[in-house]
Design a protein around this motif. Structure first.
Motif, PDB file in Angstrom:
ATOM      1  N   TYR A   1       6.598   8.874  63.428  1.00 14.45           N
ATOM      2  CA  TYR A   1       6.990   7.462  63.473  1.00 14.45           C
ATOM      3  C   TYR A   1       7.067   6.895  62.052  1.00 14.45           C
ATOM      4  N   LEU A   2       6.057   7.203  61.236  1.00 12.48           N
ATOM      5  CA  LEU A   2       6.046   6.685  59.865  1.00 12.48           C
ATOM      6  C   LEU A   2       7.182   7.299  59.038  1.00 12.48           C
ATOM      7  N   LYS A   3       7.432   8.598  59.249  1.00 11.05           N
ATOM      8  CA  LYS A   3       8.532   9.241  58.523  1.00 11.05           C
ATOM      9  C   LYS A   3       9.879   8.645  58.915  1.00 11.05           C
ATOM     10  N   SER A   4       9.986   8.260  60.174  1.00 11.91           N
ATOM     11  CA  SER A   4      11.263   7.696  60.613  1.00 11.91           C
ATOM     12  C   SER A   4      11.533   6.353  59.945  1.00 11.91           C
ATOM     13  N   ARG A   5      10.516   5.829  59.230  1.00 11.71           N
ATOM     14  CA  ARG A   5      10.716   4.588  58.478  1.00 11.71           C
ATOM     15  C   ARG A   5      10.774   4.857  56.979  1.00 11.71           C
ATOM     16  N   GLY A   6      10.937   6.137  56.630  1.00 10.67           N
ATOM     17  CA  GLY A   6      11.184   6.471  55.234  1.00 10.67           C
ATOM     18  C   GLY A   6      10.004   7.057  54.477  1.00 10.67           C
ATOM     19  N   LEU A   7       8.809   7.015  55.063  1.00 12.27           N
ATOM     20  CA  LEU A   7       7.647   7.546  54.347  1.00 12.27           C
ATOM     21  C   LEU A   7       7.712   9.072  54.302  1.00 12.27           C
ATOM     22  N   SER A   8       7.286   9.642  53.177  1.00 11.54           N
ATOM     23  CA  SER A   8       7.238  11.100  53.079  1.00 11.54           C
ATOM     24  C   SER A   8       6.118  11.614  53.980  1.00 11.54           C
TER      25      SER A   8
END
Ligand SMILES: Nc1ncnc2c1ncn2[C@@H]1O[C@H](COP(=O)(O)OP(=O)(O)OP(=O)(O)O)[C@@H](O)[C@H]1O
Ligand SMILES: [Mg+2]
Lengths: 445, 261
Positions: free
Chosen positions: A396-403
């Motif tokens: 979920y966090l990666k889908s918002r751009g976080l590595s």
């Protein structure tokens, strides 16, 4: 700890640990001299623990026992700019010890009528301290379990320099913490830091007991912290263990509490090749309240072991404990939490939670509650969990751009936050937040 | 809006994907151009969410064939975070709860990460606070949601609103909104739809996954697709959605089977 014959490596280690004690400067204070002597005798009679001892089952100190100990008459050099970075700005009063030796020039002591802060060696000769020395004498080396613990006894055998904080009855220090910094430079390979906090009736204070390294090689910190909390007093105690990853850190904290007093503890350990924290809270009165927040964050080949105990001796006591560990690499976290409710301690209310986060396949945790309840009208809750970072949260966090790393860092910090966020010193929270985020960044895998 | 010379944002050809060796997407073709709004409808379990999640690189699904181009990039070659940074956004049907991570802190981190990847200016906490409050006003969201843990304990509708807040922050080139309408009350649906309409320009494209015509009254689609068994079996204009509302899906499937026979 057993007193059976130990093997040569272990007995040689103990001998070399105790050897310099004989040279500890005499001084004129007979009571102190007597306490050192009996501690030395006691330590010599005990043996160092091995994994055959139930209490040390997971914590193999054989690497420590092979360490060549070297004491030093004075502390090593520490760049003052580096020292400054280690200080928490809220703490206007600080005691700095380098390799176990008091560094007067780096320390900052505001002497006030109601709050005495200083190094034991000077306090004994300082007329301003005269009225408080009686209490120091009655508490020093009597709160700690010198009789039963070889490391506490060894520390006491050297007792000469020590951080003393004495808060007079009724004195309230508000939000201004006192920081005791113990810096290891690697100049000596063994040191015995010592802290005594005496909080008089109805007083309040916050003490930061801080272990940091500026040198990187293997060394041994053997610390003892004693806290005596008078009736209706409240002590906030923050223990930070940020030793080098090559260090051995053994710490004994004993807290003795009187009627209606309150103790809040935050113990955060991130350093040490092997670290062990024994935290004993003795509720020696009625209506006592304590809470303890522990966090060990380790990786690589680190081992962090916390053994705590809360001794509820009299009625209407409360204790709440949350201990969290975060282990990456092939690190090993150990927690043993004992809750003792004695026969007379009716209406005790105690809770203990052990929460553990494993960041890698090879990391492991051993956690054990140890409830010994001899009263019938009590509430005791405990629980333990071991988990990993949730893959759906990472995604979920990666889908918002976080590595991947940033996502895992954020989730790791989220796990630790419960322990860290209520520390009453903002700059400590900031340092820990950074450290936790950095730690996972540099030591992933 | 449809414009003849608009650039193609997304091109999907023959996309197939499996989960646990079961084929869920069975050859999807879709072309979306800048400025357009597409709606994907279809029965439960037909693969709409799977398609959406495959587009953002969800690790549960294995792409077994076909290709996806996003602007000039081979989308399937990019990591999920790179897709997000380049402007692919999925508003999840079931947003994940992340206890312990503060919503406000997370939003700032996501915003700044994406901004820096795009070579744009990052915002410090104070600047960000002003910025996010403005976006929250657009969605009539209580600023109190910034202090809470990300999605943790949010009601169904609050989660959906928080997804659109993220869309508003990240300024995607392609927004895929998976059943954003379900869970929203009547007023919230209007507010969120207005928000989406305000965010939409001729430079970005929107794919809505929905079961209900109601949303499409607010956000007018240029194309309506029907998905069944992992394929798009019919495409029409907004009139198709009205027909579906009226007649259900059976006739579309039948028509498809007859054509195929
Ligand atoms: N991770 C998964 N593991 C197992 N099965 C899955 C997984 N994801 C999707 N599926 C299956 O794939 C099929 C398509 O699911 P999907 O969620 O894409 O449907 P949908 O069209 O979005 O349905 P709905 O309208 O109910 O949201 C279903 O049969 C579902 O059970
Ligand atoms: Mg779906």
């Amino acid at each position: 700890m057993s007193t059976v014959e130990s093997n040569p490596v272990e007995s040689d280690f103990l001998a070399s640990l105790l050897a310099p004690a004989a040279q500890t400067a005499e001084g004129h204070d007979l009571w102190l001299k007597a306490r050192r002597a009996s501690a030395l005798e006691r330590a010599s009679a005990l043996s160092v623990p091995t994994t055959r001892d139930e209490d040390w089952r997971f914590t193999d100190l054989s690497m420590l026992y092979r360490l060549k100990l070297k004491a030093a008459d004075a502390g090593g050099q520490v760049d003052s700019a580096i020292l400054t970075t280690l200080m928490f700005p809220e703490a206007t009063t600080r005691l700095v010890f380098v390799d176990g030796h008091f560094d007067r020039s780096a320390s900052s002591i505001a002497q006030e009528e109601k709050v005495r802060v200083g190094n034991l060696e000077q306090a004994l000769r300082d007329s301003a301290w005269r009225s408080t020395l009686g209490e120091v004498e009655s508490r020093l080396a009597t709160v700690a379990r010198v009789e039963h613990d070889v490391f506490a006894a060894a520390n006491t055998a050297f007792l000469r320099e020590a951080a003393i904080v004495h808060v007079a009855a009724g004195a309230q220090l508000g939000d201004t913490p006192i920081q005791v910094i113990n810096v290891a430079t690697g100049h000596a390979t063994g040191s015995n830091p010592r802290v005594l906090v005496v909080a008089g009736q109805g007083s309040g204070c916050t003490v930061i007991e801080d272990y940091v390294a500026v040198g990187g090689s293997a060394y041994f910190t053997n610390s003892v912290c004693e806290i005596a909390i008078g009736p209706d007093a409240e002590v906030h105690h923050i223990k930070l263990q940020r030793e080098a990853d090559t260090a051995f850190h053994i710490a004994n904290t004993t807290v003795l509490m009187q009627d209606n007093s309150r103790y809040r503890n935050w113990s955060v350990g991130v350093g040490g090749r092997i670290s062990r924290h024994n935290l004993h809270v003795v509720q020696d009165g009625t209506g006592i309240d304590c809470d303890m927040h522990g966090l060990a964050m380790i990786s690589g080949r680190q081992l962090a072991d916390t053994h705590s105990s809360v001794d509820h001796a009299l009625p209407y006591g409360a204790s709440r404990q949350v201990h969290k560990t975060i282990a990456g690499g092939s690190a090993h976290a150990v927690f043993n939490g004992k809750i003792l409710v004695r026969e007379g301690a009716q209406q005790t209310n105690s809770s203990q939670q052990s929460r553990n986060l494993l960041l890698s396949q090879r990391a492991k945790v051993d956690t054990k509650p140890q409830l010994e309840i001899f009263a019938d009208d009590v509430k005791c809750a405990h629980g333990a969990t071991v988990g990993q970072i949730a893959a759906d949260e990472v995604f979920y966090l990666k889908s918002r751009g976080l590595s991947e790393t940033a996502a895992r860092n954020l989730l790791t910090y989220a796990f630790a936050k419960e322990v860290v966020e209520h520390i009453p010193v903002a700059s400590v929270i900031a340092v820990l937040e950074n450290h936790i985020l950095e730690q996972t960044r540099t030591k992933e895998a | 809006m449809i414009k003849d010379n608009a650039s193609e944002v997304l091109k999907v050809q023959g996309l197939t994907a499996t989960v646990d060796n079961r084929e869920i997407l069975c050859g999807i073709d879709l072309s979306v151009r800048a400025g357009e709004v597409h709606a994907i409808m279809g029965p439960n379990g037909s693969g709409k969410s799977t398609f959406a999640k495959v587009l953002v690189g969800h690790p549960a699904y294995e792409v077994t064939g076909g290709m996806v181009r996003f602007d000039d990039a081979d989308l399937l070659e990019l990591s999920p975070e790179d897709r997000a940074r380049r402007g692919v956004f999925l508003g999840f049907q079931y947003p994940v709860e992340v206890p312990g991570v503060t919503n406000g802190g997370f939003l700032r981190l996501a915003y700044n990460t994406v901004q820096s990847a795009r070579g744009k200016e990052e915002l410090d906490p104070l600047e960000f606070d002003d910025f996010i409050r403005e976006k929250m006003e657009l969605l009539e969201m209580d600023p109190g949601f910034l202090e809470r843990s990300l999605n943790a304990g949010f009601s169904g509708g609050e989660k959906k609103r928080n997804e659109i807040l993220q869309m508003a922050l990240l300024e995607p080139r392609l927004s895929i909104l998976d059943e954003t309408d379900s869970g929203l009350d009547i007023d919230a649906l209007r507010i969120v739809a207005n928000g989406v309409n305000q965010l939409h320009t001729s430079e970005d494209a929107i794919v809505l996954v929905t079961h209900y015509q109601r949303l499409l009254n607010y956000i007018e689609p240029d194309y309506v697709h029907v998905m069944e068994n992992g394929r798009i079996i019919k495409t029409g204009d907004k009139g198709l959605a009205l027909q579906l509302e009226d007649r259900g899906y059976d006739w579309v499937a039948q028509e498809y089977r007859e054509r195929a026979a």
